[in-house]
Write an enzyme that holds these catalytic residues in place. Structure first.
Site, PDB file in Angstrom:
ATOM      1  N   SER A  84     132.357  49.201 -34.194  1.00  0.00           N
ATOM      2  CA  SER A  84     133.106  50.447 -34.383  1.00  0.00           C
ATOM      3  C   SER A  84     132.260  51.692 -34.621  1.00  0.00           C
ATOM      4  O   SER A  84     132.808  52.794 -34.691  1.00  0.00           O
ATOM      5  CB  SER A  84     134.105  50.287 -35.536  1.00  0.00           C
ATOM      6  OG  SER A  84     135.246  49.581 -35.097  1.00  0.00           O
ATOM      7  N   LYS A  87     132.776  54.600 -32.314  1.00  0.00           N
ATOM      8  CA  LYS A  87     133.740  55.672 -32.563  1.00  0.00           C
ATOM      9  C   LYS A  87     133.051  56.990 -32.924  1.00  0.00           C
ATOM     10  O   LYS A  87     133.668  58.056 -32.835  1.00  0.00           O
ATOM     11  CB  LYS A  87     134.706  55.267 -33.678  1.00  0.00           C
ATOM     12  CG  LYS A  87     135.634  54.109 -33.323  1.00  0.00           C
ATOM     13  CD  LYS A  87     136.602  53.822 -34.462  1.00  0.00           C
ATOM     14  CE  LYS A  87     137.610  52.732 -34.109  1.00  0.00           C
ATOM     15  NZ  LYS A  87     137.044  51.384 -34.095  1.00  0.00           N
ATOM     16  N   ASP A 177     142.443  38.109 -30.265  1.00  0.00           N
ATOM     17  CA  ASP A 177     142.714  39.375 -30.952  1.00  0.00           C
ATOM     18  C   ASP A 177     144.005  40.033 -30.484  1.00  0.00           C
ATOM     19  O   ASP A 177     144.592  40.851 -31.204  1.00  0.00           O
ATOM     20  CB  ASP A 177     141.555  40.361 -30.728  1.00  0.00           C
ATOM     21  CG  ASP A 177     140.261  39.895 -31.363  1.00  0.00           C
ATOM     22  OD1 ASP A 177     140.329  39.323 -32.471  1.00  0.00           O
ATOM     23  OD2 ASP A 177     139.190  40.089 -30.755  1.00  0.00           O
ATOM     24  N   SER A 332     139.088  53.304 -39.228  1.00  0.00           N
ATOM     25  CA  SER A 332     138.534  52.722 -38.009  1.00  0.00           C
ATOM     26  C   SER A 332     139.638  52.241 -37.075  1.00  0.00           C
ATOM     27  O   SER A 332     139.675  51.087 -36.654  1.00  0.00           O
ATOM     28  CB  SER A 332     137.588  51.559 -38.347  1.00  0.00           C
ATOM     29  OG  SER A 332     136.725  51.295 -37.260  1.00  0.00           O
ATOM     30  N   ASN A 333     140.544  53.152 -36.731  1.00  0.00           N
ATOM     31  CA  ASN A 333     141.719  52.817 -35.939  1.00  0.00           C
ATOM     32  C   ASN A 333     141.367  52.699 -34.454  1.00  0.00           C
ATOM     33  O   ASN A 333     141.071  53.694 -33.788  1.00  0.00           O
ATOM     34  CB  ASN A 333     142.799  53.885 -36.155  1.00  0.00           C
ATOM     35  CG  ASN A 333     144.145  53.477 -35.605  1.00  0.00           C
ATOM     36  OD1 ASN A 333     144.265  53.156 -34.440  1.00  0.00           O
ATOM     37  ND2 ASN A 333     145.154  53.497 -36.460  1.00  0.00           N
ATOM     38  N   ASN A 334     141.404  51.487 -33.942  1.00  0.00           N
ATOM     39  CA  ASN A 334     141.035  51.234 -32.546  1.00  0.00           C
ATOM     40  C   ASN A 334     141.975  51.905 -31.559  1.00  0.00           C
ATOM     41  O   ASN A 334     141.549  52.429 -30.517  1.00  0.00           O
ATOM     42  CB  ASN A 334     141.004  49.731 -32.262  1.00  0.00           C
ATOM     43  CG  ASN A 334     139.891  49.027 -33.001  1.00  0.00           C
ATOM     44  OD1 ASN A 334     138.883  49.628 -33.343  1.00  0.00           O
ATOM     45  ND2 ASN A 334     140.069  47.741 -33.253  1.00  0.00           N
ATOM     46  N   THR A 445     131.357  52.452 -40.404  1.00  0.00           N
ATOM     47  CA  THR A 445     131.081  51.020 -40.375  1.00  0.00           C
ATOM     48  C   THR A 445     131.392  50.448 -38.994  1.00  0.00           C
ATOM     49  O   THR A 445     132.125  51.038 -38.201  1.00  0.00           O
ATOM     50  CB  THR A 445     131.953  50.280 -41.401  1.00  0.00           C
ATOM     51  OG1 THR A 445     133.336  50.556 -41.111  1.00  0.00           O
ATOM     52  CG2 THR A 445     131.646  50.725 -42.811  1.00  0.00           C
ATOM     53  N   GLY A 446     130.839  49.273 -38.737  1.00  0.00           N
ATOM     54  CA  GLY A 446     131.158  48.542 -37.515  1.00  0.00           C
ATOM     55  C   GLY A 446     131.159  47.059 -37.819  1.00  0.00           C
ATOM     56  O   GLY A 446     130.272  46.574 -38.524  1.00  0.00           O
ATOM     57  N   SER A 447     132.168  46.346 -37.315  1.00  0.00           N
ATOM     58  CA  SER A 447     132.240  44.918 -37.613  1.00  0.00           C
ATOM     59  C   SER A 447     132.974  44.151 -36.516  1.00  0.00           C
ATOM     60  O   SER A 447     134.104  44.461 -36.170  1.00  0.00           O
ATOM     61  CB  SER A 447     132.956  44.697 -38.948  1.00  0.00           C
ATOM     62  OG  SER A 447     133.010  43.327 -39.270  1.00  0.00           O
ATOM     63  N   LEU A 448     132.275  43.176 -35.954  1.00  0.00           N
ATOM     64  CA  LEU A 448     132.847  42.180 -35.058  1.00  0.00           C
ATOM     65  C   LEU A 448     132.256  40.841 -35.485  1.00  0.00           C
ATOM     66  O   LEU A 448     131.383  40.802 -36.360  1.00  0.00           O
ATOM     67  CB  LEU A 448     132.474  42.474 -33.605  1.00  0.00           C
ATOM     68  CG  LEU A 448     133.117  43.689 -32.922  1.00  0.00           C
ATOM     69  CD1 LEU A 448     132.438  43.966 -31.585  1.00  0.00           C
ATOM     70  CD2 LEU A 448     134.618  43.476 -32.713  1.00  0.00           C
TER      71      LEU A 448
END
Length: 493
Positions: A84, A87, A177, A332-334, A445-448
């Site tokens: 993320s 973004k 997902d 963090s709205n995709n 932040t970024g998270s997968l």
């Protein structure tokens, strides 16, 4: 002549002494700065020795916000999946392309006439991408129609989502997902369940009822576009809560399973719908019914394009983009990211598609001097594992945007470390909660799965602002604690 010679020698001596003092002071400052960053470099290198970072594919860059000078790097040119933190580019491109005062519009129209309480003609609900449309806004539309005397519609209820193309899911969305809000399909006509604005999703809540019976299930907002299959059971107090809510991939079936112990609050899940346009129409029709507006027996709910001669009956504009940036980046709205991509494509190329939108993002990156060959992205949210960028490039972006006129809205949208207010702390609400990082680290932040990243700004103890980007992937265990140590170390400099 002797006097003048003496005076000349004196002047030269003074100049030399002054120059010497100046050079010495300059050298002292340079050495002091070098020492300061040498200490920071040494500390970060020690952190990088952590086995969790060694097991990961990592790229780190730290630079001065004032000049852009890189003061620390660790495989800075290695391409890593940003998750993320992608973004950061999307948000910047949207503010530049659309403008901070940009708003989305939703309109109710008809080509028919209203006589004696009867609207003869179709009723169109035309969406133009607004991800903040709520049930109460549809209620307001219905109330406006009722106020204008509409009691019955002799025609169809038509959803117009033609502002964007028909491709609903961005590239790289995994089947696992797809049932959840963070991978909701994108439509120009969509609806959010609450003010987090997770467009295209419904809040499904399952609560214990009576012992031995199924749980009570509610949908917010109430809608018939999802089919609930309730296999859950209410059990006595003391039992483990094993409730689970999901949607069967590719279907409308929401499966409720597991046990719900008495005395517990149950489980709540944000479930994506398969058809956002049908979802908005379904809820709008309910809003109309609640205001006493009915449809003739032959009326249908369909999808179509609004005719050019249609007249607007009522409409709504969304909040400004500068305000939407808060829930978009903080939470963090995709969906917001993907909607903004399609909107940029529509505005610049008259094509509401990912292809057009991502092209706008690429051109923006190129226009500010980024090396687009170091960027690879097939979505705007960071959900795709195929996205790649280097920490050097991402930190360069964070440096360059500081000179933009809209930067104040950009920086305000980023999560602030340790702030308990979720619309301030966002995804850093429960991280970096101690000094010196708390309140001094502002970052995305970024998270997968097996991917963690953090990129933003740190206000140091010495009063300097440093830009940092930490990207990690392929890690066997979470690198978040190590990333947070890096951020804390920078803030402590």
């Amino acid at each position: 002549m002797g006097i003048w010679r003496k005076l000349l020698v004196s002047v030269v001596s003074i100049v030399m002494i002054s120059s010497s003092v100046f050079i010495s002071t300059s050298e002292h400052n340079t050495v002091e700065a070098a020492t300061s960053y040498s200490s920071l470099k040494s500390k970060i290198n020690n952190i990088m020795a952590d086995s969790r970072m060694k097991d990961a594919s990592t790229s780190v860059t730290v630079r001065k916000a004032s000049t852009g000078e890189v003061v620390y790097e660790y495989y800075a040119d290695k391409a890593v999946t940003p998750a993320s933190t992608m973004k950061l580019l999307t948000g910047a491109a949207a503010l530049e392309t659309l403008g901070e005062n940009y708003r989305f519009t939703t309109t109710v129209l008809t080509e028919g006439k209203i006589e004696k309480g009867i609207l003869t003609g179709n009723l169109y609900l035309r969406g133009q991408g607004d991800p903040t449309l709520l049930k109460n806004h549809l209620d307001s539309f219905a109330a406006s129609l009722a106020k204008n005397g509409v009691k019955k519609v002799n025609g169809n209820l038509v959803g117009d989502d033609t502002w964007y193309d028909k491709v609903r899911l961005s590239a790289g969305i995994l089947a696992e997902d797809e049932p959840y809000y963070y991978a909701a399909p994108i439509s120009a006509l969509t609806l959010s369940p609450n003010e987090d604005f997770d467009a295209g999703s419904v809040i499904v809540t399952a609560r214990p009822s009576e012992k031995g019976r199924s749980t009570n299930v509610t949908l917010t907002p109430a809608t018939g576009v999802l089919q609930v299959v309730n296999n859950s059971k209410t059990v006595p107090k003391g039992y483990k809560n094993t409730l689970k809510i999901t949607r069967k991939v590719g279907t409308k079936k929401v499966i409720i399973s597991g046990n719900a112990p008495l005395g517990t609050s149950g489980v709540k899940e944000w479930i994506s719908v398969t058809d956002p346009t049908a979802y908005a129409l379904d809820v709008f029709k309910k809003s109309l019914a609640e205001k006493g507006i009915t449809f003739s027996p032959g009326s249908k709910v369909v999808r179509g394009k609004t005719p050019e001669n249609a007249k607007a009956l009522t409409s709504r504009k969304s909040m400004y983009l500068k305000n939407l940036m808060i829930p978009f980046m903080k939470l963090s709205n995709n969906t917001h990211a993907e909607v903004l991509a399609k909107e940029m494509g529509k505005v610049v190329h008259d094509e509401g598609s990912w292809k057009a939108g991502l092209l706008v993002m690429q051109h923006y990156a190129l226009s500010i001097g980024l090396d687009v060959t170091k960027w690879k992205f097939e979505d705007a949210s960071g959900m795709s594992y195929s996205n790649k960028v280097t920490s050097r490039e991402l930190s360069e972006l964070l440096y360059l945007v500081r000179s933009e006129p809209w930067y104040k809205y950009y920086i305000k949208s980023l999560p602030i470390a340790g702030s308990p207010d979720r619309l301030v702390g966002g995804t850093l609400k429960n991280r970096l909660k101690a000094a010196p990082a708390k309140g001094n680290v502002t970052a995305k932040t970024g998270s997968l799965n097996n991917i963690k990243s953090l990129a933003g700004y740190a206000q140091t103890k010495s009063g300097e602002t440093l830009i940092f980007t930490v990207l990690t992937e392929k890690n066997k265990s979470s690198t978040i604690p190590v990333i947070d140590r890096i951020a804390t170390t920078i803030a402590n400099n």
